[in-house]
Design a protein around this motif. Structure first.
Motif, PDB file in Angstrom:
ATOM      1  N   ARG A 156      41.786  35.804  32.196  1.00 20.46           N
ATOM      2  CA  ARG A 156      42.219  36.926  33.049  1.00 20.46           C
ATOM      3  C   ARG A 156      43.312  37.721  32.333  1.00 20.46           C
ATOM      4  O   ARG A 156      44.425  37.894  32.836  1.00 20.46           O
ATOM      5  CB  ARG A 156      42.671  36.404  34.408  1.00 20.46           C
ATOM      6  CG  ARG A 156      41.569  35.617  35.109  1.00 20.46           C
ATOM      7  CD  ARG A 156      41.938  35.216  36.510  1.00 20.46           C
ATOM      8  NE  ARG A 156      40.929  34.345  37.096  1.00 20.46           N
ATOM      9  CZ  ARG A 156      39.778  34.745  37.606  1.00 20.46           C
ATOM     10  NH1 ARG A 156      39.489  36.023  37.618  1.00 20.46           N
ATOM     11  NH2 ARG A 156      38.909  33.879  38.103  1.00 20.46           N
ATOM     12  N   GLN A 160      43.832  42.903  28.275  1.00 21.04           N
ATOM     13  CA  GLN A 160      42.487  43.458  28.459  1.00 21.04           C
ATOM     14  C   GLN A 160      42.466  44.434  29.628  1.00 21.04           C
ATOM     15  O   GLN A 160      41.859  45.507  29.553  1.00 21.04           O
ATOM     16  CB  GLN A 160      41.481  42.318  28.680  1.00 21.04           C
ATOM     17  CG  GLN A 160      40.022  42.759  28.710  1.00 21.04           C
ATOM     18  CD  GLN A 160      39.562  43.128  30.104  1.00 21.04           C
ATOM     19  OE1 GLN A 160      39.910  42.477  31.084  1.00 21.04           O
ATOM     20  NE2 GLN A 160      38.781  44.180  30.202  1.00 21.04           N
ATOM     21  N   ASP A 161      43.158  44.090  30.702  1.00 17.65           N
ATOM     22  CA  ASP A 161      43.250  44.999  31.850  1.00 17.65           C
ATOM     23  C   ASP A 161      43.904  46.318  31.446  1.00 17.65           C
ATOM     24  O   ASP A 161      43.484  47.401  31.878  1.00 17.65           O
ATOM     25  CB  ASP A 161      44.059  44.354  32.981  1.00 17.65           C
ATOM     26  CG  ASP A 161      43.301  43.238  33.686  1.00 17.65           C
ATOM     27  OD1 ASP A 161      42.063  43.171  33.523  1.00 17.65           O
ATOM     28  OD2 ASP A 161      43.941  42.435  34.382  1.00 17.65           O
ATOM     29  N   LYS A 164      41.501  48.458  29.564  1.00 10.91           N
ATOM     30  CA  LYS A 164      40.385  48.926  30.392  1.00 10.91           C
ATOM     31  C   LYS A 164      39.098  49.074  29.576  1.00 10.91           C
ATOM     32  O   LYS A 164      38.375  50.068  29.673  1.00 10.91           O
ATOM     33  CB  LYS A 164      40.730  50.273  31.059  1.00 10.91           C
ATOM     34  CG  LYS A 164      41.911  50.206  32.005  1.00 10.91           C
ATOM     35  CD  LYS A 164      42.191  51.568  32.630  1.00 10.91           C
ATOM     36  CE  LYS A 164      43.261  51.504  33.700  1.00 10.91           C
ATOM     37  NZ  LYS A 164      44.568  51.066  33.213  1.00 10.91           N
ATOM     38  N   HIS A 166      36.636  46.425  29.287  1.00 10.29           N
ATOM     39  CA  HIS A 166      35.581  45.475  29.592  1.00 10.29           C
ATOM     40  C   HIS A 166      35.180  45.519  31.060  1.00 10.29           C
ATOM     41  O   HIS A 166      35.960  45.909  31.928  1.00 10.29           O
ATOM     42  CB  HIS A 166      36.031  44.043  29.244  1.00 10.29           C
ATOM     43  CG  HIS A 166      36.020  43.756  27.780  1.00 10.29           C
ATOM     44  ND1 HIS A 166      36.729  42.721  27.235  1.00 10.29           N
ATOM     45  CD2 HIS A 166      35.390  44.354  26.747  1.00 10.29           C
ATOM     46  CE1 HIS A 166      36.534  42.691  25.925  1.00 10.29           C
ATOM     47  NE2 HIS A 166      35.733  43.680  25.618  1.00 10.29           N
ATOM     48  N   ALA A 167      33.973  45.070  31.317  1.00  9.36           N
ATOM     49  CA  ALA A 167      33.484  44.927  32.687  1.00  9.36           C
ATOM     50  C   ALA A 167      34.153  43.714  33.334  1.00  9.36           C
ATOM     51  O   ALA A 167      34.746  42.876  32.648  1.00  9.36           O
ATOM     52  CB  ALA A 167      31.961  44.749  32.666  1.00  9.36           C
ATOM     53  N   PRO A 168      34.054  43.580  34.657  1.00  7.99           N
ATOM     54  CA  PRO A 168      34.655  42.427  35.333  1.00  7.99           C
ATOM     55  C   PRO A 168      34.013  41.110  34.901  1.00  7.99           C
ATOM     56  O   PRO A 168      32.875  41.070  34.409  1.00  7.99           O
ATOM     57  CB  PRO A 168      34.380  42.711  36.819  1.00  7.99           C
ATOM     58  CG  PRO A 168      34.105  44.171  36.898  1.00  7.99           C
ATOM     59  CD  PRO A 168      33.457  44.536  35.603  1.00  7.99           C
ATOM     60  N   LEU A 169      34.735  40.023  35.116  1.00 10.50           N
ATOM     61  CA  LEU A 169      34.198  38.689  34.870  1.00 10.50           C
ATOM     62  C   LEU A 169      33.050  38.410  35.839  1.00 10.50           C
ATOM     63  O   LEU A 169      33.003  38.948  36.950  1.00 10.50           O
ATOM     64  CB  LEU A 169      35.291  37.633  35.071  1.00 10.50           C
ATOM     65  CG  LEU A 169      36.446  37.637  34.067  1.00 10.50           C
ATOM     66  CD1 LEU A 169      37.591  36.771  34.590  1.00 10.50           C
ATOM     67  CD2 LEU A 169      35.974  37.155  32.701  1.00 10.50           C
ATOM     68  N   TYR A 265      33.340  31.179  34.468  1.00 14.73           N
ATOM     69  CA  TYR A 265      33.066  32.605  34.338  1.00 14.73           C
ATOM     70  C   TYR A 265      32.750  32.941  32.885  1.00 14.73           C
ATOM     71  O   TYR A 265      33.137  32.228  31.958  1.00 14.73           O
ATOM     72  CB  TYR A 265      34.299  33.429  34.740  1.00 14.73           C
ATOM     73  CG  TYR A 265      34.754  33.277  36.163  1.00 14.73           C
ATOM     74  CD1 TYR A 265      34.393  34.209  37.132  1.00 14.73           C
ATOM     75  CD2 TYR A 265      35.573  32.211  36.536  1.00 14.73           C
ATOM     76  CE1 TYR A 265      34.833  34.079  38.448  1.00 14.73           C
ATOM     77  CE2 TYR A 265      36.013  32.075  37.844  1.00 14.73           C
ATOM     78  CZ  TYR A 265      35.647  33.014  38.799  1.00 14.73           C
ATOM     79  OH  TYR A 265      36.081  32.890  40.098  1.00 14.73           O
ATOM     80  N   ARG A 267      31.625  36.908  30.554  1.00 15.33           N
ATOM     81  CA  ARG A 267      31.492  38.359  30.646  1.00 15.33           C
ATOM     82  C   ARG A 267      30.458  38.793  29.620  1.00 15.33           C
ATOM     83  O   ARG A 267      30.479  38.306  28.477  1.00 15.33           O
ATOM     84  CB  ARG A 267      32.837  39.028  30.342  1.00 15.33           C
ATOM     85  CG  ARG A 267      32.794  40.549  30.422  1.00 15.33           C
ATOM     86  CD  ARG A 267      34.107  41.172  29.968  1.00 15.33           C
ATOM     87  NE  ARG A 267      35.184  40.971  30.930  1.00 15.33           N
ATOM     88  CZ  ARG A 267      36.285  40.285  30.691  1.00 15.33           C
ATOM     89  NH1 ARG A 267      36.470  39.713  29.506  1.00 15.33           N
ATOM     90  NH2 ARG A 267      37.218  40.158  31.617  1.00 15.33           N
TER      91      ARG A 267
END
Length: 379
Positions: A156, A160-161, A164, A166-169, A265, A267
């Protein structure tokens, strides 16, 4: 050209510690900022396949790892009642496969980096890019400037957030439990990782260094499914009571406090995972299921490669582009292969499970060859 080259690393787990060591070895200042107040690695055991022990050899740590780990010779897949499906020798590489506690590996890495290169109790909040510099802001109010920043802050990732990119996990419908005990079951075969496959469930175990046994269990579950009221150990004892004898033995011999649980999870692999003088590493860049045992191994590969790319001439933007170009195909293959292996574990119907087991027996030579080529990779 900057005269004082500083690399900011967010996250002090295995990936972050390995990156700090790799950069320290080539003469770059790398400072790790970790949110926990004590530098430690939680978890239990991992297998360092030959692609990872190759990195440890390059770091000069292989002999130390052998001293605290346990050499693995075979990976054996079985039905839930213990009937062998595939037996893969893994001792034919030029380098050993080592089963080791995560904390032992973590200590090997960080104790070879100066203590002042680890700053603890700092939670990353945001970043800013200004010309050829990057500023990292922390919740404490600390602001740090460097020539480049590497996000090694896990599944998490806050870095990475911030990027911006990547797609969500994606939750993959599995919950896993990990346990550690001194008990060695009667059915244990020295040098073996033994894995047992059932309907929507699986269980495996291996010897670590210092006479400890590590085991892991997995079962299909809804996301965020809480522990049963009877507790983790009793729930697992009920789930695996009629499996191969070593399985319930190990569960019963493990203290409740030594059983960890997490949802699984990953991705879908996407790029870029770099922006100018900022990049990602390990689970922050390419989270994968643990079914191929390559999460920590690929983080070690990442650390080695990113350091290689950052050697002179020093240009973080170009270096991170080269790093991503080299690592993306490898990590994409690992994420996808790990997911395929996970899909095989989702089968519940007894007929489907029987077909899977028969397929594995018939394809044993092919599975063995694929397994060996996976671990023959050298970063």
């Amino acid at each position: 050209m900057p005269t004082n080259k500083k690399i900011i690393i967010i996250g002090g787990g295995i990936g972050g510690a390995a990156t700090a060591l790799a950069l320290h070895r080539i003469g770059l200042e790398a400072v790790v900022y970790e949110q926990t107040k004590q530098l430690r690695e939680v978890g239990a055991g991992i297998a360092l396949w030959a692609n990872a022990t190759h990195i440890l050899k390059n770091f000069g740590l292989l002999e130390e790892a052998l001293g605290v780990g346990y050499v693995t010779t075979n990976y054996q897949f079985n039905s839930q009642n213990g009937k062998e499906l595939v037996n893969i020798p893994v001792d034919g590489f030029e380098l050993p496969v080592i089963a080791i506690h995560r904390a032992e590996l973590h200590q090997l890495l960080w104790r070879n980096v100066p203590n002042e290169n680890f700053v603890l109790g700092q939670t990353f909040e945001k970043l800013e890019i200004a010309e050829n510099k990057v500023c990292a802001h922390f919740s404490s109010g600390l602001i740090v400037e460097g020539n480049a920043l590497i996000g090694a802050d896990g599944l998490r990732s806050r870095v990475q957030d911030a990027l911006k990119c990547h797609a969500p996990l994606i939750y993959r419908n599995f919950k896993t439990w990990r346990g550690l005990t001194d008990y060695v079951p009667r059915g244990y075969r020295p040098g073996y990782i033994q894995e047992f496959l059932g309907g929507g469930q699986g269980f495996g175990f291996m010897m670590l260094g210092k006479g400890r046994m590590y085991w892991y269990a997995v079962a299909t579950a809804t996301e965020g499914q809480p522990d049963a009221p009877i507790g983790r150990r009793k729930e697992l004892e009920s789930m695996f009571q009629d499996w191969f004898a070593s399985v319930p033995e190990l569960i019963a011999a493990t203290d409740e406090a030594n059983i960890l649980t997490t949802d699984l999870y990953d991705r879908p692999p996407t790029k870029p995972w770099s922006k100018q003088n900022i990049t990602l590493l390990g689970d922050a860049a390419h989270p994968m299921l643990p079914t191929m045992g390559q999460g920590a191994c690929t983080a070690l590969e990442d650390a080695f490669v990113v350091a290689k790319c950052l050697k002179q001439p020093f240009n973080p933007t170009l270096a991170f582009q080269q790093y991503e170009l080299e690592r993306f195909p490898r990590t994409k293959a690992m994420v996808e292969q790990s997911l395929r292996a996970g899909k095989m574990g989702e089968l519940h119907h007894p007929l489907s499970v029987a077909v899977r087991n028969t397929f594995m027996k018939l394809m044993g030579a092919t599975i063995s060859s694929s397994f060996k080529s996976l671990h023959a990779y050298r970063a």
